[in-house]
Design a protein around this motif. Sequence first.
Motif, PDB file in Angstrom:
ATOM      1  N   ALA A 163      53.558  67.789  37.632  1.00 17.25           N
ATOM      2  CA  ALA A 163      52.523  68.419  36.820  1.00 17.25           C
ATOM      3  C   ALA A 163      53.127  69.419  35.846  1.00 17.25           C
ATOM      4  O   ALA A 163      52.769  69.456  34.668  1.00 17.25           O
ATOM      5  N   VAL A 164      54.099  70.217  36.335  1.00 19.48           N
ATOM      6  CA  VAL A 164      54.721  71.212  35.447  1.00 19.48           C
ATOM      7  C   VAL A 164      55.485  70.519  34.326  1.00 19.48           C
ATOM      8  O   VAL A 164      55.354  70.875  33.146  1.00 19.48           O
ATOM      9  N   VAL A 165      56.260  69.475  34.681  1.00 23.37           N
ATOM     10  CA  VAL A 165      57.058  68.780  33.661  1.00 23.37           C
ATOM     11  C   VAL A 165      56.163  68.127  32.622  1.00 23.37           C
ATOM     12  O   VAL A 165      56.431  68.185  31.415  1.00 23.37           O
ATOM     13  N   LEU A 166      55.046  67.498  33.082  1.00 21.30           N
ATOM     14  CA  LEU A 166      54.181  66.792  32.144  1.00 21.30           C
ATOM     15  C   LEU A 166      53.407  67.745  31.245  1.00 21.30           C
ATOM     16  O   LEU A 166      53.222  67.477  30.059  1.00 21.30           O
ATOM     17  N   ALA A 167      52.933  68.845  31.796  1.00 17.76           N
ATOM     18  CA  ALA A 167      52.009  69.685  31.042  1.00 17.76           C
ATOM     19  C   ALA A 167      52.714  70.744  30.212  1.00 17.76           C
ATOM     20  O   ALA A 167      52.100  71.327  29.320  1.00 17.76           O
ATOM     21  N   LYS A 168      53.988  70.990  30.473  1.00 13.09           N
ATOM     22  CA  LYS A 168      54.664  72.046  29.738  1.00 13.09           C
ATOM     23  C   LYS A 168      55.176  71.498  28.410  1.00 13.09           C
ATOM     24  O   LYS A 168      55.676  70.386  28.340  1.00 13.09           O
ATOM     25  N   ARG A 169      55.018  72.279  27.359  1.00 12.69           N
ATOM     26  CA  ARG A 169      55.462  71.812  26.048  1.00 12.69           C
ATOM     27  C   ARG A 169      56.981  71.705  25.969  1.00 12.69           C
ATOM     28  O   ARG A 169      57.537  70.731  25.513  1.00 12.69           O
ATOM     29  N   ARG A 170      57.657  72.757  26.400  1.00 12.92           N
ATOM     30  CA  ARG A 170      59.099  72.813  26.235  1.00 12.92           C
ATOM     31  C   ARG A 170      59.669  73.397  27.507  1.00 12.92           C
ATOM     32  O   ARG A 170      59.311  74.499  27.889  1.00 12.92           O
ATOM     33  N   LEU A 171      60.585  72.677  28.151  1.00 14.45           N
ATOM     34  CA  LEU A 171      61.118  73.187  29.416  1.00 14.45           C
ATOM     35  C   LEU A 171      62.249  74.170  29.165  1.00 14.45           C
ATOM     36  O   LEU A 171      63.010  74.000  28.228  1.00 14.45           O
TER      37      LEU A 171
ATOM     38  N   ALA B  72      46.216  66.568  40.267  1.00 16.28           N
ATOM     39  CA  ALA B  72      47.101  67.471  39.525  1.00 16.28           C
ATOM     40  C   ALA B  72      47.942  66.697  38.519  1.00 16.28           C
ATOM     41  O   ALA B  72      48.000  67.040  37.329  1.00 16.28           O
ATOM     42  N   VAL B  73      48.585  65.610  38.972  1.00 18.45           N
ATOM     43  CA  VAL B  73      49.442  64.834  38.065  1.00 18.45           C
ATOM     44  C   VAL B  73      48.613  64.147  36.990  1.00 18.45           C
ATOM     45  O   VAL B  73      48.969  64.132  35.802  1.00 18.45           O
ATOM     46  N   GLY B  74      47.461  63.579  37.394  1.00 18.98           N
ATOM     47  CA  GLY B  74      46.626  62.873  36.428  1.00 18.98           C
ATOM     48  C   GLY B  74      46.120  63.792  35.337  1.00 18.98           C
ATOM     49  O   GLY B  74      46.147  63.432  34.151  1.00 18.98           O
ATOM     50  N   LEU B  75      45.668  64.981  35.710  1.00 19.69           N
ATOM     51  CA  LEU B  75      45.169  65.894  34.687  1.00 19.69           C
ATOM     52  C   LEU B  75      46.309  66.390  33.804  1.00 19.69           C
ATOM     53  O   LEU B  75      46.108  66.612  32.604  1.00 19.69           O
ATOM     54  N   ALA B  76      47.511  66.527  34.371  1.00 13.92           N
ATOM     55  CA  ALA B  76      48.661  66.889  33.528  1.00 13.92           C
ATOM     56  C   ALA B  76      48.924  65.784  32.505  1.00 13.92           C
ATOM     57  O   ALA B  76      49.222  66.063  31.333  1.00 13.92           O
ATOM     58  N   ILE B  77      48.791  64.513  32.935  1.00 17.97           N
ATOM     59  CA  ILE B  77      48.966  63.401  31.988  1.00 17.97           C
ATOM     60  C   ILE B  77      47.896  63.462  30.908  1.00 17.97           C
ATOM     61  O   ILE B  77      48.174  63.255  29.717  1.00 17.97           O
ATOM     62  N   VAL B  78      46.636  63.758  31.306  1.00 16.12           N
ATOM     63  CA  VAL B  78      45.560  63.853  30.319  1.00 16.12           C
ATOM     64  C   VAL B  78      45.885  64.937  29.285  1.00 16.12           C
ATOM     65  O   VAL B  78      45.706  64.737  28.074  1.00 16.12           O
ATOM     66  N   ILE B  79      46.384  66.088  29.756  1.00 15.98           N
ATOM     67  CA  ILE B  79      46.729  67.163  28.826  1.00 15.98           C
ATOM     68  C   ILE B  79      47.835  66.717  27.888  1.00 15.98           C
ATOM     69  O   ILE B  79      47.782  66.951  26.669  1.00 15.98           O
ATOM     70  N   ALA B  80      48.859  66.034  28.443  1.00 13.37           N
ATOM     71  CA  ALA B  80      49.972  65.585  27.602  1.00 13.37           C
ATOM     72  C   ALA B  80      49.503  64.587  26.555  1.00 13.37           C
ATOM     73  O   ALA B  80      49.911  64.635  25.386  1.00 13.37           O
ATOM     74  N   VAL B  81      48.598  63.651  26.956  1.00 14.95           N
ATOM     75  CA  VAL B  81      48.095  62.665  25.993  1.00 14.95           C
ATOM     76  C   VAL B  81      47.230  63.342  24.939  1.00 14.95           C
ATOM     77  O   VAL B  81      47.293  63.011  23.746  1.00 14.95           O
ATOM     78  N   TYR B  82      46.414  64.318  25.369  1.00 17.24           N
ATOM     79  CA  TYR B  82      45.535  65.015  24.425  1.00 17.24           C
ATOM     80  C   TYR B  82      46.352  65.715  23.349  1.00 17.24           C
ATOM     81  O   TYR B  82      45.954  65.789  22.195  1.00 17.24           O
ATOM     82  N   ARG B  83      47.531  66.192  23.737  1.00 16.26           N
ATOM     83  CA  ARG B  83      48.367  66.886  22.765  1.00 16.26           C
ATOM     84  C   ARG B  83      48.853  65.924  21.674  1.00 16.26           C
ATOM     85  O   ARG B  83      48.981  66.296  20.522  1.00 16.26           O
TER      86      ARG B  83
END
Lengths: 171, 98
Positions: A163-171, B72-83
């Motif tokens: 989750a941290v790796v996917l959601a963070k813009r820049r590591l 948690a992982v799925g919503l992180a993917i959604v955020i990444a795709v939304y970006r």
Amino acid sequence: MTLVAFWTFAAVAIASAVLCITRRSPVASALWLVNTLFSLAAIYVLLDAPFIAAIQVLVYAGAIMVLFLFVIMLLNLGRTAPGDIKGPWGRAVAVAAGLVLVFELVALWLAAPPGELELPAGTVAGTVAARGAVQAVARPLFQGYLVPFEVTSVLLLAAIVGAVVLAKRRL
Amino acid sequence: MLLGPSLAVSAILFTLGVVGVLLRRNAIVIFMCIELMLNAVNLTFIALSQQLGLDGQVFVFFVMTVAAAEAAVGLAIVIAVYRHKDTVNLQRINLLRG
């Protein structure tokens, strides 16, 4: 009495689930889903699983749904988006698939489980009453299922890192 | 006593989850429908564990853990795709289409 309570909570759960999949606003959907989860927790209590009911309220209705609402807020999706619900063809396919699935599940439900699998009536309720709600679940969890329980911690660690790796813009 | 009704309610809830996945285009609402399906299965586990012993409740415990990790992982993917795409509408997210 138990049956009346069961059907009340079941009706609330099903009605909330229908509203959850038909409301256009994602926030309304999420709140109706919380209602469904609470009703399911009440049904768990009626089915002699008070510890799971508490976990359901804490983890599902509490933590997971707050995560959903938080993401909706973060992406500013609170207002209704056009074209969220599919057109007439999509609706027809969804309803047809739903009817087929209900038919199959009812057919499965009518095929009763073999009688020799069943415990004597009241065994689980007696265990919960004798050992307490937490110990009744903790004993099989930490004796029979210790290795899966430990593997679960690795899964959670992987989920945190992912989750941290996917959601963070820049590591 | 409650086994039959519980399985019926579980079947209806699972079907509603499937219909929701087929009906909606918003990725987050589809995630919520998946949670609904997981909960229907949990209800089956609890109803049968009343008949067959406490192992079913332990399984529900594991299902909830997996559901939390998945959310948690799925919503992180959604955020990444939304970006990338500025939308969560699955009709417009076709990154894998050639």
